[in-house]
Design a protein around this motif. Structure first.
Motif, PDB file in Angstrom:
ATOM      1  N   ALA A 144      33.531  31.439  42.150  1.00 15.69           N
ATOM      2  CA  ALA A 144      32.345  31.743  42.102  1.00 15.69           C
ATOM      3  C   ALA A 144      32.130  32.123  43.768  1.00 15.69           C
ATOM      4  O   ALA A 144      32.727  31.372  44.484  1.00 15.69           O
ATOM      5  CB  ALA A 144      31.406  30.612  41.937  1.00 15.69           C
ATOM      6  N   THR A 155      23.925  32.191  43.637  1.00 17.47           N
ATOM      7  CA  THR A 155      25.503  32.128  43.072  1.00 17.47           C
ATOM      8  C   THR A 155      25.697  33.263  42.181  1.00 17.47           C
ATOM      9  O   THR A 155      24.768  33.300  41.209  1.00 17.47           O
ATOM     10  CB  THR A 155      25.849  31.141  43.017  1.00 17.47           C
ATOM     11  OG1 THR A 155      25.378  30.397  41.741  1.00 17.47           O
ATOM     12  CG2 THR A 155      25.836  29.781  44.165  1.00 17.47           C
ATOM     13  N   ILE A 156      26.856  33.547  42.174  1.00 12.82           N
ATOM     14  CA  ILE A 156      27.678  34.509  40.823  1.00 12.82           C
ATOM     15  C   ILE A 156      28.983  33.993  40.684  1.00 12.82           C
ATOM     16  O   ILE A 156      29.780  34.134  41.481  1.00 12.82           O
ATOM     17  CB  ILE A 156      27.438  35.914  41.364  1.00 12.82           C
ATOM     18  CG1 ILE A 156      27.877  36.854  40.008  1.00 12.82           C
ATOM     19  CG2 ILE A 156      28.272  36.273  42.468  1.00 12.82           C
ATOM     20  CD1 ILE A 156      27.542  38.142  40.217  1.00 12.82           C
ATOM     21  N   THR A 157      29.229  33.786  39.241  1.00 11.30           N
ATOM     22  CA  THR A 157      30.567  33.315  39.169  1.00 11.30           C
ATOM     23  C   THR A 157      31.457  34.423  38.796  1.00 11.30           C
ATOM     24  O   THR A 157      31.041  35.475  38.868  1.00 11.30           O
ATOM     25  CB  THR A 157      30.429  32.586  37.731  1.00 11.30           C
ATOM     26  OG1 THR A 157      29.865  33.363  36.649  1.00 11.30           O
ATOM     27  CG2 THR A 157      29.315  31.400  37.853  1.00 11.30           C
ATOM     28  N   ALA A 214      32.635  35.249  36.000  1.00 10.67           N
ATOM     29  CA  ALA A 214      32.331  36.019  34.798  1.00 10.67           C
ATOM     30  C   ALA A 214      30.998  36.815  34.914  1.00 10.67           C
ATOM     31  O   ALA A 214      30.451  37.455  34.065  1.00 10.67           O
ATOM     32  CB  ALA A 214      31.993  34.817  33.624  1.00 10.67           C
ATOM     33  N   GLY A 215      30.419  36.562  36.156  1.00  9.66           N
ATOM     34  CA  GLY A 215      29.086  37.427  36.329  1.00  9.66           C
ATOM     35  C   GLY A 215      27.670  36.584  36.190  1.00  9.66           C
ATOM     36  O   GLY A 215      26.863  37.205  36.194  1.00  9.66           O
ATOM     37  N   THR A 216      28.084  35.331  35.802  1.00  9.83           N
ATOM     38  CA  THR A 216      26.781  34.616  35.494  1.00  9.83           C
ATOM     39  C   THR A 216      26.031  34.038  36.877  1.00  9.83           C
ATOM     40  O   THR A 216      26.670  33.936  38.028  1.00  9.83           O
ATOM     41  CB  THR A 216      27.005  33.332  34.719  1.00  9.83           C
ATOM     42  OG1 THR A 216      27.536  33.411  33.584  1.00  9.83           O
ATOM     43  CG2 THR A 216      25.904  32.298  34.711  1.00  9.83           C
ATOM     44  N   THR A 217      24.950  34.436  37.013  1.00  5.57           N
ATOM     45  CA  THR A 217      23.885  34.346  38.256  1.00  5.57           C
ATOM     46  C   THR A 217      23.181  33.213  38.148  1.00  5.57           C
ATOM     47  O   THR A 217      22.865  32.731  37.188  1.00  5.57           O
ATOM     48  CB  THR A 217      23.338  35.521  38.757  1.00  5.57           C
ATOM     49  OG1 THR A 217      22.211  35.724  37.464  1.00  5.57           O
ATOM     50  CG2 THR A 217      24.240  36.702  38.687  1.00  5.57           C
ATOM     51  N   SER A 218      22.647  32.560  39.368  1.00  3.57           N
ATOM     52  CA  SER A 218      21.878  31.571  39.581  1.00  3.57           C
ATOM     53  C   SER A 218      21.161  31.750  40.848  1.00  3.57           C
ATOM     54  O   SER A 218      21.701  32.022  41.901  1.00  3.57           O
ATOM     55  CB  SER A 218      22.308  29.874  39.272  1.00  3.57           C
ATOM     56  OG  SER A 218      23.365  29.744  40.553  1.00  3.57           O
ATOM     57  N   THR A 232      18.355  39.473  44.357  1.00  4.66           N
ATOM     58  CA  THR A 232      19.335  39.737  43.314  1.00  4.66           C
ATOM     59  C   THR A 232      20.798  39.552  43.840  1.00  4.66           C
ATOM     60  O   THR A 232      20.850  40.340  44.928  1.00  4.66           O
ATOM     61  CB  THR A 232      19.137  41.043  42.857  1.00  4.66           C
ATOM     62  OG1 THR A 232      17.565  41.292  42.377  1.00  4.66           O
ATOM     63  CG2 THR A 232      20.098  41.350  41.776  1.00  4.66           C
ATOM     64  N   SER A 268      24.734  40.378  43.358  1.00  4.86           N
ATOM     65  CA  SER A 268      25.571  40.962  42.462  1.00  4.86           C
ATOM     66  C   SER A 268      27.124  41.297  43.134  1.00  4.86           C
ATOM     67  O   SER A 268      27.057  40.982  44.298  1.00  4.86           O
ATOM     68  CB  SER A 268      24.888  42.562  42.221  1.00  4.86           C
ATOM     69  OG  SER A 268      24.987  43.090  43.335  1.00  4.86           O
TER      70      SER A 268
END
Length: 119
Positions: free
Chosen positions: A33, A50-52, A54-58, A68, A70
């Motif tokens: 991440a 954060t962004i993993t 896999a594209g998961t954001t928090s 945002t 990305s």
């Protein structure tokens, strides 16, 4: 090892926008991440987003949807689009890469980029 180079900071008026970039190089495949943190003078370093892989954001709750995160996998680059900036967003912004290898977890940090929001 992972190397991180940030860019895009600067001076902006309140209500304006900035986009930060963080280019990663080195052991890219070990990155689970990536994220952005910020540290204001006299304060601790706080998580922004954060962004993993896999594209998961928090996001930090305090951002109220203004930022945002990305990523562009082809460029090994993570971005932070910051809109409706406020004076309290003034801080040094650090890029982070969280990695995992046979040695266990390890975090890498960029050198930081200054964001100053004038009111």
């Amino acid at each position: 090892q992972v190397q991180l180079v940030e860019s895009g900071g600067g001076l902006v008026q309140a209500g304006g926008s900035l986009r930060l970039s963080c280019a990663a190089s080195g052991s890219i495949r070990s990155i689970n991440a990536m994220g952005w943190y910020r540290q204001a003078p006299g304060k601790q370093r706080d998580l922004v987003a954060t962004i993993t892989s896999a594209g998961t954001t928090s996001y930090a709750d305090s951002l109220e949807g203004r930022f945002t995160i990305s990523r562009d996998n082809a460029k090994n680059t993570v971005y932070l689009q910051m809109n409706s900036l406020k004076s309290e967003d003034t801080a040094v912004y650090y890029c982070n890469a969280h990695t995992w290898s046979a040695r266990g977890p390890l975090d890498y940090w960029g050198q930081g980029t200054q964001v100053t929001v004038s009111s």
